[in-house]
Design a protein around this motif. Sequence first.
Motif, mmCIF file in Angstrom:
data_model
loop_
_atom_site.group_PDB
_atom_site.id
_atom_site.type_symbol
_atom_site.label_atom_id
_atom_site.label_comp_id
_atom_site.label_asym_id
_atom_site.label_seq_id
_atom_site.Cartn_x
_atom_site.Cartn_y
_atom_site.Cartn_z
ATOM 1 N N ASP A 13 0.831 -1.212 0.000
ATOM 2 C CA ASP A 13 0.000 0.000 0.000
ATOM 3 C C ASP A 13 0.865 1.262 0.000
ATOM 4 O O ASP A 13 0.530 2.262 -0.642
ATOM 5 C CB ASP A 13 -0.938 0.007 1.216
ATOM 6 C CG ASP A 13 -2.205 -0.793 0.955
ATOM 7 O OD1 ASP A 13 -2.545 -0.973 -0.227
ATOM 8 O OD2 ASP A 13 -2.840 -1.232 1.921
ATOM 9 N N LEU A 14 1.971 1.195 0.733
ATOM 10 C CA LEU A 14 2.881 2.357 0.741
ATOM 11 C C LEU A 14 3.425 2.614 -0.655
ATOM 12 O O LEU A 14 3.499 3.773 -1.098
ATOM 13 C CB LEU A 14 4.059 2.087 1.680
ATOM 14 C CG LEU A 14 3.996 2.644 3.097
ATOM 15 C CD1 LEU A 14 5.297 2.345 3.821
ATOM 16 C CD2 LEU A 14 3.749 4.146 3.090
ATOM 17 N N ALA A 15 3.799 1.554 -1.349
ATOM 18 C CA ALA A 15 4.378 1.711 -2.692
ATOM 19 C C ALA A 15 3.347 2.298 -3.664
ATOM 20 O O ALA A 15 3.620 3.305 -4.340
ATOM 21 C CB ALA A 15 4.884 0.358 -3.200
ATOM 22 N N VAL A 16 2.153 1.708 -3.686
ATOM 23 C CA VAL A 16 1.121 2.209 -4.614
ATOM 24 C C VAL A 16 0.719 3.633 -4.210
ATOM 25 O O VAL A 16 0.598 4.536 -5.061
ATOM 26 C CB VAL A 16 -0.114 1.267 -4.610
ATOM 27 C CG1 VAL A 16 -1.221 1.849 -5.480
ATOM 28 C CG2 VAL A 16 0.272 -0.116 -5.106
ATOM 29 N N GLY A 17 0.534 3.849 -2.903
ATOM 30 C CA GLY A 17 0.128 5.176 -2.420
ATOM 31 C C GLY A 17 1.158 6.244 -2.751
ATOM 32 O O GLY A 17 0.811 7.344 -3.204
#
Lengths: 503, 330
Positions: free
Chosen positions: A187-191
């Motif tokens: 989620d951190l990467a996509v966000g």
Amino acid sequence: MLFNSAEFLLIFLPVVVALFAVVRRLAPAPVLVVLLLLASLIFYGVWDWRFLPVLVLSIAGNWLIAGRIATAPPAQRRGWLIAGIGLNLAALGWFKYALFVAGVLRDLTPLDPALGAIVLPIGISFYTFQQIAYLVDVGRDPATLRDPLRYGLFVSFFPQLIAGPIVHHREVMPQLAGLGRRPLLPDLAVGLAIFTVGLVKKLWLADSFARIATPLFAAAADGEPLGLIPAWAAATAYGLQIYFDFSAYSDMAIGLARMFGVLLPINFASPYKATSVVDFWRRWHITLSRFLRDYLYIPLGGGRVPPWRRRVNVLLTMLLGGIWHGAGWTFALWGALHGVMIVIAQWWQARPGHRPLPDVPARLLTLTLVLAAWVPFRAADLSTTLAIWGSMAGLDGSGLTWPAPAPFPVLAAYARLLGIAPALPAVLAVLALGLTIVLAAPNTQTLFRDWTPGLTSQGYESGIASRRVAWRPSAGQAALVGLALGLCLLKLNDVSEFIYFQF
Amino acid sequence: MSPSSSISSSEAGRWLAVVAAATLLAIVAICVLNWWGVSKGLVGWEATRLQREQLRKIEGAPRIDVVLLGDSTLGNAIDARAWSEATGLQVLAVPLTGRYGYEGSLNLLRRVADRHRPQIVVVMQALDMPTRRVSWEGLLFTAARWSDLDGAPLWKLVPPLANLDLTFGMIETAARPERPVLFDARGYVPQVPVKQRQRVAGPSEVLDPADIRPEKQRYLREIGALCERIGARCVYLHGPYPSPACEASRAYRAAADRFVRGAGLDVAPGTPICLPAEAVGDAEDHVHPALKDQYSELYRLAAAAVAPELRLRSPAVAGSRTGTRARHLR
């Protein structure tokens, strides 16, 4: 704190993400809700601590009223609902419209209401609408989810608190119950990738178009005739500025929320590719459109009433939508104009034997109308609006000499080197680039279509097109995102607010 | 919305690490490029070009008896050649702008001290300079060697360099190889012509002694210490300030004098010189260009009160220069 400020990017966000990462290993979802709630209140308080009690009071008051609505006997429920909506509108009316109304009274009547300076609490239009929707839904279904902490975070969640998207409690509150259950790093990467797209739009695109639009609108407000080309350049530049600015904020909000595992609704779906003004409103500020549809247009009768009544309802909805943006005749005119254009479009489409225009001319016509309609939205007053429209109609010449300082000194310097008058070609080249991006480049949800970038709204465009270009967690794209992020961080000395903060 | 693809935590971790590395690399690369551009005077900003020109003056001077360091209040009020004529000394003025602060003046003095042994060092800065933040960019952009940074923390030095405006300035400069002459006949950047003049909101408010920043004294103290090491007399002049805020800032002026003396410099009595409205130039603490000769002389007289070497060599010149305008002296 602005999303595009050093304090937010280098201090607030890393600290909150780090705390979230640590706490999710040690504590259950309700503790994470408290953590994000506290972070959101700090985020809001840093703007101006005086506004924090207004927000807290609004959340607590609406929560208590929702409780009364849910538990009251059916006969009293409506009364509590009306009281709740009335209190929200009264607060919004006082902070946002009291000075305007006082001015109108002063102009039109012998009354002279003495009001001191009223400062608009930032984000009040957004969190008031979210809470009105919540009260209405509790009135319709008293079993609507009611958890005070999740409610508090649903209203104040910092990614969307200041300028939306206007989220619906049914979209967000259930997700908050599962905070911390999704793996953090994906989620951190996509966000982060979505957030970076927003940051690039704001710092590299929106602020560049502002450099064209701002001096031209200022010159027009000073009574300077713009001429045909600069007037269209002003309208186009502002149309691009507000799109890149507001969709940037939405992307950043969606990306930030995703870093904590929360999906927010998509707010923009390539609006300048719309084939009619009706279509435009299925693509522009989708969460406001659907709020107005669900909580104003449909309660007024929606499509269940005779055609003339429906047209009046459309006009009224769009007028109120315009006034929601700000207390002023220019916003009312902008809303009314869109209302009239929608009514005409619906009438045109409903004619017997109607054959729609081919896509390209339909898009061109819609884009032209929408750009012209941005003029009152941006202009200082109605007379400036009329002056710019006059220039756009060619009433004061072609305007081959630029009426304002050259907005891009670097481009102008090179144009001069080539022996070209610097301002006009630089401006036209930049505007052509902007239009190419909005008409031909993939939008954020297309880029991230394989990674569920946001929630779609029923009856509205998703904006997802099938393209070859898509985000992948590859090293090459990571380097590209890192480079873009680095170039944005290097531009933080030149920070400007988002346009929608004033609403 | 299409179904979500999946990404493993380790894959995402690696992706985030590459993003972080690329971000850092981009910032470091631009900082290095900007540092090079600033040191070569390639940045389009007039301020850095001014700095480059002033460094050239220091390098090219055969002898310096008196060096004048400071900001635009100095550049607009004092004509070094008039001081040379009046005193018979070799006077060199190398004013920068207020953005460089005491920090820029210190590094310029270091460069002077590398080549010359001035008898007198005159520092003249805006009256509100003690209230301003430490100018890390002033320290950084004027440093000739690492030791000139005086152990300033890295996190203070990076922001001035991590700035794409400098890079764009270089790109713009490349398109304009022939730039107009920087200095006017009186040795500083010409003021904005009256017709185009939009009076900059200047420091016309009454100044409050509570606003003085103690940390700002650090680099002024180093100027005082350097003067002592090279055996020069260090004189401090407050730049002119507009009336009536100037007169009303009495308490601040006394506190600013203590601040300067505490750093080891002698404050010239009679400064700041309060500017009547007709003497104000393109900013509220800039002397009008037409009055520069008179104010230059007034400031020389003020400095001479603590540095006798700056007294007039021939009394005949004095009357013609000061005239009746001495009334502006406090």
